[in-house]
Design a protein around this motif. Structure first.
Motif, mmCIF file in Angstrom:
data_model
loop_
_atom_site.group_PDB
_atom_site.id
_atom_site.type_symbol
_atom_site.label_atom_id
_atom_site.label_comp_id
_atom_site.label_asym_id
_atom_site.label_seq_id
_atom_site.Cartn_x
_atom_site.Cartn_y
_atom_site.Cartn_z
ATOM 1 N N UNK A 170 0.837 -1.209 0.000
ATOM 2 C CA UNK A 170 0.000 0.000 0.000
ATOM 3 C C UNK A 170 0.871 1.258 0.000
ATOM 4 N N UNK A 171 1.926 1.242 0.806
ATOM 5 C CA UNK A 171 2.816 2.410 0.850
ATOM 6 C C UNK A 171 3.482 2.609 -0.517
ATOM 7 N N UNK A 172 3.906 1.532 -1.141
ATOM 8 C CA UNK A 172 4.545 1.618 -2.456
ATOM 9 C C UNK A 172 3.589 2.192 -3.492
ATOM 10 N N UNK A 173 2.350 1.726 -3.471
ATOM 11 C CA UNK A 173 1.355 2.212 -4.442
ATOM 12 C C UNK A 173 1.018 3.671 -4.175
ATOM 13 N N UNK A 180 2.950 10.594 -9.059
ATOM 14 C CA UNK A 180 2.562 10.600 -10.465
ATOM 15 C C UNK A 180 3.383 9.662 -11.338
ATOM 16 N N UNK A 181 3.929 8.604 -10.734
ATOM 17 C CA UNK A 181 4.778 7.681 -11.492
ATOM 18 C C UNK A 181 3.939 6.622 -12.193
ATOM 19 N N UNK A 182 2.924 6.169 -11.487
ATOM 20 C CA UNK A 182 2.089 5.113 -12.062
ATOM 21 C C UNK A 182 0.743 5.701 -12.439
ATOM 22 N N UNK A 183 0.147 5.200 -13.500
ATOM 23 C CA UNK A 183 -1.179 5.661 -13.875
ATOM 24 C C UNK A 183 -2.204 5.008 -12.974
ATOM 25 N N UNK A 184 -3.306 5.729 -12.774
ATOM 26 C CA UNK A 184 -4.347 5.258 -11.866
ATOM 27 C C UNK A 184 -4.811 3.841 -12.212
ATOM 28 N N UNK A 185 -4.875 3.535 -13.503
ATOM 29 C CA UNK A 185 -5.401 2.207 -13.841
ATOM 30 C C UNK A 185 -4.419 1.090 -13.483
ATOM 31 N N UNK A 186 -3.110 1.403 -13.516
ATOM 32 C CA UNK A 186 -2.135 0.372 -13.117
ATOM 33 C C UNK A 186 -2.216 0.116 -11.610
ATOM 34 N N UNK A 187 -2.323 1.218 -10.860
ATOM 35 C CA UNK A 187 -2.448 1.086 -9.406
ATOM 36 C C UNK A 187 -3.729 0.318 -9.085
ATOM 37 N N UNK A 193 -6.160 -6.908 -7.615
ATOM 38 C CA UNK A 193 -5.576 -8.229 -7.404
ATOM 39 C C UNK A 193 -5.356 -8.484 -5.908
ATOM 40 N N UNK A 194 -4.857 -7.467 -5.209
ATOM 41 C CA UNK A 194 -4.638 -7.610 -3.762
ATOM 42 C C UNK A 194 -5.935 -8.024 -3.053
ATOM 43 N N UNK A 195 -7.034 -7.452 -3.510
ATOM 44 C CA UNK A 195 -8.323 -7.750 -2.872
ATOM 45 C C UNK A 195 -8.723 -9.219 -3.029
ATOM 46 N N UNK A 196 -8.142 -9.904 -4.016
ATOM 47 C CA UNK A 196 -8.479 -11.321 -4.215
ATOM 48 C C UNK A 196 -7.539 -12.252 -3.428
ATOM 49 N N UNK A 197 -6.482 -11.669 -2.849
ATOM 50 C CA UNK A 197 -5.477 -12.499 -2.174
ATOM 51 C C UNK A 197 -6.022 -13.244 -0.934
ATOM 52 N N UNK A 198 -6.887 -12.617 -0.110
ATOM 53 C CA UNK A 198 -7.397 -13.378 1.049
ATOM 54 C C UNK A 198 -8.020 -14.714 0.642
ATOM 55 N N UNK A 328 -0.542 -15.720 -9.075
ATOM 56 C CA UNK A 328 -0.644 -14.348 -8.609
ATOM 57 C C UNK A 328 0.537 -13.606 -9.223
ATOM 58 N N UNK A 329 0.464 -12.269 -9.342
ATOM 59 C CA UNK A 329 1.585 -11.603 -10.008
ATOM 60 C C UNK A 329 2.852 -11.680 -9.150
ATOM 61 N N UNK A 330 3.979 -11.589 -9.828
ATOM 62 C CA UNK A 330 5.276 -11.856 -9.203
ATOM 63 C C UNK A 330 5.488 -11.112 -7.887
ATOM 64 N N UNK A 331 5.217 -9.800 -7.887
ATOM 65 C CA UNK A 331 5.523 -9.022 -6.684
ATOM 66 C C UNK A 331 4.645 -9.400 -5.494
ATOM 67 N N UNK A 332 3.442 -9.894 -5.762
ATOM 68 C CA UNK A 332 2.530 -10.241 -4.664
ATOM 69 C C UNK A 332 2.712 -11.681 -4.180
#
Ligand code: F6R
Length: 369
Positions: A170-173, A180-187, A193-198, A328-332
């Motif tokens: 969350x802090x990274x995002x 302004x590094x990442x576009x809203x849709x990427x975040x 995806x995080x919401x599906x992790x539980x 799941x994606x690599x970073x998660x």
């Protein structure tokens, strides 16, 4: 209360889907703005950050190691991770545009607190990730994000670790979107995806019987090695730490690429090696490299247990046992790969008849040096 579980650790492992969901709940907007719990920093302060330092001890340090991969990838800021006990006694280069992220479940760890003060003396901004409301570390920090693991009783950290990972993401995002590094849709895609992790963690927990069986078979092993690359490396370290503290067994984690620089000498007939295998999709180079590492240790007689993504058809023929986890994606991925590590150590320690919740020589909160 243990609610019918034999140990708190087992209960806390099972609570992880809930703990992760709670730590995410209500914390972000679709645009990726996260709601910190206490902020004595403006958005402009976050924009002015030109370097991130993460300091912590033990398992919390492993969460910080994972965070480095995510923050550098998402935010494109240099990020260093350091053990608090080292950081506090040297001269790290910091100033008011350095953000120091302090991770501590208890919020009271002496070395981490002293590292925080050391950074503050050099005018760095401090963001605490902690599980304990009202503890010293968040009180002395400029911004705080509480993990919502609930009280962790077992000395070995489990649910606190997964929620620390979530807080780090969350802090990274947040940094990426404020700057302004990442576009809203990427975040938004990562948050979705995080919401599906539980639910994925719940699924993993339901499929841990083979891991328990493996652990019971290893009762008489005198050591184990853990290897991984990228975010699998800190999880290898975490798997080894859990085995040391609970099973009192000599266990070491290595970056898989370091094997040939020394540790491979440790391998002989039957040496157990647990391998955190990256997804075969996307970063296939990383996957190929880990498969070659598996072949290297296998050729020297290791008994290999692979933790791999479901659908990975390359790894199973090369190893003795494969534990499959959802895609799941690599970073998660650490949110899932950490779970079999916890179950394995807990079961092995139980097979040896150890005190699971109170391992010898350890304390839950290390308020002395
Ligand atoms: C390992 C473990 C310890 C703690 C470390 C830091 O299972 O629990 O390594 O992670 O003592 O503690 P906190 O996070 O309270 O600062």
């Amino acid at each position: 209360e243990k609610d019918g579980y034999e140990y708190f650790m087992l209960k806390e492992i099972e609570e992880q889907p809930r703990a992760v969901a709670d730590t995410l709940r209500g914390r972000f907007t679709v645009g990726g703005e996260i709601t910190l719990d206490e902020v004595r920093m403006s958005d402009q302060d976050f924009r002015d950050v030109d370097k991130v330092f993460i300091v912590a001890c033990g398992t919390s340090y492993h969460a910080g190691m994972v965070a480095k991969y995510a923050i550098e990838h998402w935010v494109r800021l240099p990020c260093e991770v350091e053990l608090a006990s080292e950081f506090r006694y040297r001269d790290p280069v910091l100033d008011r545009s350095t953000l120091v992220i302090v991770i501590s479940q208890s919020g009271e760890t002496m070395d981490t607190l002293m590292a925080l003060r050391h950074a503050k003396n050099q005018k760095a901004r401090i963001l605490a990730i902690t599980n304990t409301v009202g503890s010293t570390i968040p009180r002395e920090s400029d911004a705080v994000l509480y993990t919502r693991a609930g009280i962790e009783v077992a000395v070995a950290s489990t649910k606190a670790f997964l929620t620390q990972l979530v807080a780090c993401y969350l802090v990274g995002l947040h940094l990426a979107s404020v700057r302004g590094i990442k576009y809203a849709d990427e975040v938004a895609a990562v948050l979705t995806e995080l919401a599906t992790v539980p639910d994925m963690i719940q699924k993993v927990l339901g499929e841990m019987e083979p891991v328990r069986l493996l652990a019971r078979h290893m009762e008489n092993a005198d050591r184990a090695l853990f290897i991984g690359r990228h975010v699998g490396f800190p999880i290898a370290l975490e798997g080894a730490l859990k085995l040391k503290e609970l099973a009192y067994m000599h266990a070491e984690g290595f970056a898989a690429g370091e094997l040939k620089h020394g540790p491979i000498s440790l391998i002989d007939d039957g040496t157990p090696v647990v391998v955190v295998v990256p997804s075969p999709r996307g970063r296939s180079l990383l996957h190929d490299k880990v498969v070659s590492n598996i072949q290297e240790v296998k050729a020297r007689g290791a008994t290999v247990i692979a933790i791999a993504e479901e659908g990975d058809v390359v790894v199973p023929p090369h190893v003795d046992h494969t534990v499959f986890l959802p895609r799941v994606s690599t970073l998660l991925a650490p949110l899932l790969t950490a779970v079999p590590m916890q179950v394995f150590a807990c079961e092995l320690a139980a097979a040896k008849g150890h005190d699971i919740d109170q391992p010898r020589n350890l304390a839950k909160s290390v308020t002395v040096e």
